[in-house]
Design an enzyme around this catalytic site. Structure first.
Site, short mmCIF file in Angstrom:
data_model
loop_
_atom_site.label_atom_id
_atom_site.label_comp_id
_atom_site.label_asym_id
_atom_site.label_seq_id
_atom_site.Cartn_x
_atom_site.Cartn_y
_atom_site.Cartn_z
N ASP A 297 -8.22 21.32 -10.41
CA ASP A 297 -8.46 20.15 -11.26
C ASP A 297 -7.96 20.52 -12.65
O ASP A 297 -8.57 21.34 -13.33
CB ASP A 297 -9.96 19.83 -11.25
CG ASP A 297 -10.32 18.62 -12.11
OD1 ASP A 297 -9.52 18.27 -13.00
OD2 ASP A 297 -11.41 18.07 -11.91
N LYS B 29 -8.62 10.11 -17.83
CA LYS B 29 -8.92 10.75 -19.12
C LYS B 29 -7.70 10.67 -20.05
O LYS B 29 -7.42 9.63 -20.58
CB LYS B 29 -9.38 12.19 -18.89
CG LYS B 29 -10.45 12.34 -17.80
CD LYS B 29 -11.75 11.66 -18.16
CE LYS B 29 -12.78 11.88 -17.06
NZ LYS B 29 -13.94 11.02 -17.17
N ARG C 130 0.82 -1.22 0.00
CA ARG C 130 0.00 0.00 0.00
C ARG C 130 0.85 1.27 0.00
O ARG C 130 0.42 2.33 -0.43
CB ARG C 130 -0.90 -0.03 1.25
CG ARG C 130 -2.04 0.95 1.20
CD ARG C 130 -2.87 0.89 2.47
NE ARG C 130 -2.12 1.38 3.60
CZ ARG C 130 -2.03 0.79 4.79
NH1 ARG C 130 -2.64 -0.35 5.01
NH2 ARG C 130 -1.32 1.31 5.76
N TYR D 236 -16.40 20.37 -11.81
CA TYR D 236 -17.01 19.07 -12.14
C TYR D 236 -18.14 18.76 -11.14
O TYR D 236 -17.92 18.87 -9.92
CB TYR D 236 -15.88 18.04 -12.07
CG TYR D 236 -16.25 16.60 -12.25
CD1 TYR D 236 -16.91 16.15 -13.39
CD2 TYR D 236 -15.88 15.66 -11.29
CE1 TYR D 236 -17.21 14.81 -13.55
CE2 TYR D 236 -16.16 14.32 -11.45
CZ TYR D 236 -16.83 13.90 -12.58
OH TYR D 236 -17.12 12.57 -12.74
C1 LIG Z 1 -13.00 17.61 -14.98
C2 LIG Z 1 -13.11 16.26 -14.36
N1 LIG Z 1 -12.48 16.04 -13.20
C3 LIG Z 1 -12.55 14.85 -12.59
C4 LIG Z 1 -13.28 13.81 -13.12
C5 LIG Z 1 -13.39 12.53 -12.35
O1 LIG Z 1 -12.56 11.54 -12.83
P1 LIG Z 1 -12.85 10.01 -12.53
O2 LIG Z 1 -13.98 9.62 -13.41
O3 LIG Z 1 -11.56 9.33 -12.80
O4 LIG Z 1 -13.26 9.91 -11.08
C6 LIG Z 1 -13.94 13.98 -14.34
C7 LIG Z 1 -14.71 12.87 -14.93
O5 LIG Z 1 -15.46 13.03 -15.87
C8 LIG Z 1 -13.87 15.24 -14.96
O6 LIG Z 1 -14.54 15.48 -16.11
#
Ligand SMILES: Cc1ncc(COP(=O)(O)O)c(C=O)c1O
Length: 383
Positions: free
Chosen positions: A176, A201, A53, A106
């Site tokens: 983010d 992504k 871990r 998000y």
């Molecule tokens: C801008 C953004 N941040 C974070 C995430 C979350 O990522 P995850 O699906 O890996 O949890 C997404 C998912 O669509 C996103 O569009």
């Protein structure tokens, strides 16, 4: 290495060939128990690897590569982008704190703040992109959380200005950065303290892995490591290996996503069925100047506002598309289209008609345009 361009670094970073018989890629380590050679090693000074871990060569390779691209003191890996967001926030905020979140963050980030954080005594407020945050900062505002461009509506933020105002209040800045990736924007070099990636992504890039990263500057490294460790977070060796593999081609893929995305955005903007295209890379976009000043590129994700049409016309447009899948993700090699459900607190997003989000994949742009053209003909017939 430091002066090399990102494309060169993405190829070279995180490799441990000398420790692995010359093998180019660090192999997948699946480990819980890690054995010590003897008692002295076990009770002695900090060994590199202690327990699954706590990290393996596979996770370290990936984390080191991301740290280098982000210009970070430390990167940790977690099982998803949303977990990276939650962990980053938990590493700075505690009971009695106030958190200021970008209104265009998000959606699930907002839900985490409103449902889970609230139960732990953290109050969340929102600010709209472009607004001065100084009047919204309270003595207990522990962090500002932002995203640029924002989810679904793609407004840009002035990150250096935001960081300056936050730091003057003793407030941390979290971002983010999934849209730009560290190839096109390095948040820590623009005043951000914790940079977050949904590596699910573009870093993964092949729609087959869930993975998140959090990269900290020196002052936020200890709290991040502590929170990550105490919560028992771990991204698997298999997933970090996929992340590292994706990283090797990230600059090449992004260049193509950018080119195709801009081609589609420009084509759509000229169509009579389209009210506007939401893409900071377009000269006409309100966020273009900020994007040009701070970012070195755009990915393939952008928004589309249609002129008013009934919902059945949107269905007719989307349903017959041959190259655009209907899926709630982006950043993979394939093109996608989804309807956008926009929730805002500070002020509503006023749209002329239905809003869609397009991900331009790696297909040939001419084929994608032909597909969209047929789709818009269907939309007109169904309107
Ligand atoms: C801008 C953004 N941040 C974070 C995430 C979350 O990522 P995850 O699906 O890996 O949890 C997404 C998912 O669509 C996103 O569009």
């Amino acid at each position: 290495m430091k002066d090399d361009k990102p494309a060169t670094r993405a190829v070279a970073l995180g490799r441990m060939s000398a420790e692995h018989f010359g093998v180019v890629n660090t192999p997948v380590y699946r480990a819980s128990t890690i054995l010590y050679p003897d008692y002295a090693a076990m009770v002695g000074a900090d060994p590199e690897y202690t327990y699954g871990r706590r990290g393996t060569p596979t996770t370290r390779s990936f984390e080191a590569a991301i740290s280098d691209l982000e210009g970070a003191a430390r990167t940790v890996t977690v099982p998803s982008g949303l977990n990276a967001i939650a962990t980053a926030i938990l590493s700075v905020c505690g009971a009695g704190d106030h958190l200021l979140v970008a209104d265009n963050a998000y959606g699930p980030t907002r839900v985490f703040c409103e449902k889970t954080l609230k139960r732990y005594g953290v109050e969340t407020g929102y600010f709209a992109a472009g607004d001065d945050i100084a009047p919204l900062l309270k003595p207990n505002t522990r962090a500002v959380f932002c995203e640029s461009p924002g989810s679904l509506t793609f407004e840009m933020q002035d990150i250096p200005a935001l960081a300056k105002a936050a730091h003057a209040n003793g407030t941390s800045v979290l971002m983010d950065n999934t849209w730009a990736t560290p190839i096109f924007f390095q948040p820590l070099r623009h005043g951000v303290d914790l940079s977050i990636q949904a590596a699910t992504k573009y870093v993964g890039g092949h729609a087959d892995v869930m993975l998140g990263t959090i990269s900290a500057n020196e002052s936020h490294k200890a709290r991040l490591e502590q929170t990550h460790g105490n919560m028992g977070l771990y991204a698997s060796g298999d997933d970090c290996w996929l992340g590292l593999r994706g990283l090797r081609t990230l600059p090449v893929r992004l260049a193509r996503h950018q080119e195709t995305g801009l081609t589609l955005a420009r084509w759509l903007a000229a169509r009579p069925e389209v009210a506007r295209v939401l893409h900071p890379g377009l000269e006409s976009d309100p966020g273009h100047a900020l994007w040009k000043r701070d970012f070195s590129g755009a990915c393939g994700l952008f928004g589309l506002v249609l002129k008013p049409v009934p919902e059945r016309a949107v269905g007719a447009f989307v349903d017959g598309l041959r190259h655009f899948g209907l899926g709630w993700s982006w950043g993979g090699f394939e093109s996608l289209i989804v309807p956008s459900h926009i929730v805002r607190t500070v002020r509503p997003f006023v749209a002329e008609g239905p809003v869609l989000r397009i991900h331009a994949g790696l297909e040939d742009a001419d084929d994608l345009i032909a597909d969209l053209e047929e789709g818009l003909e269907r939309l007109k017939r169904a309107a």
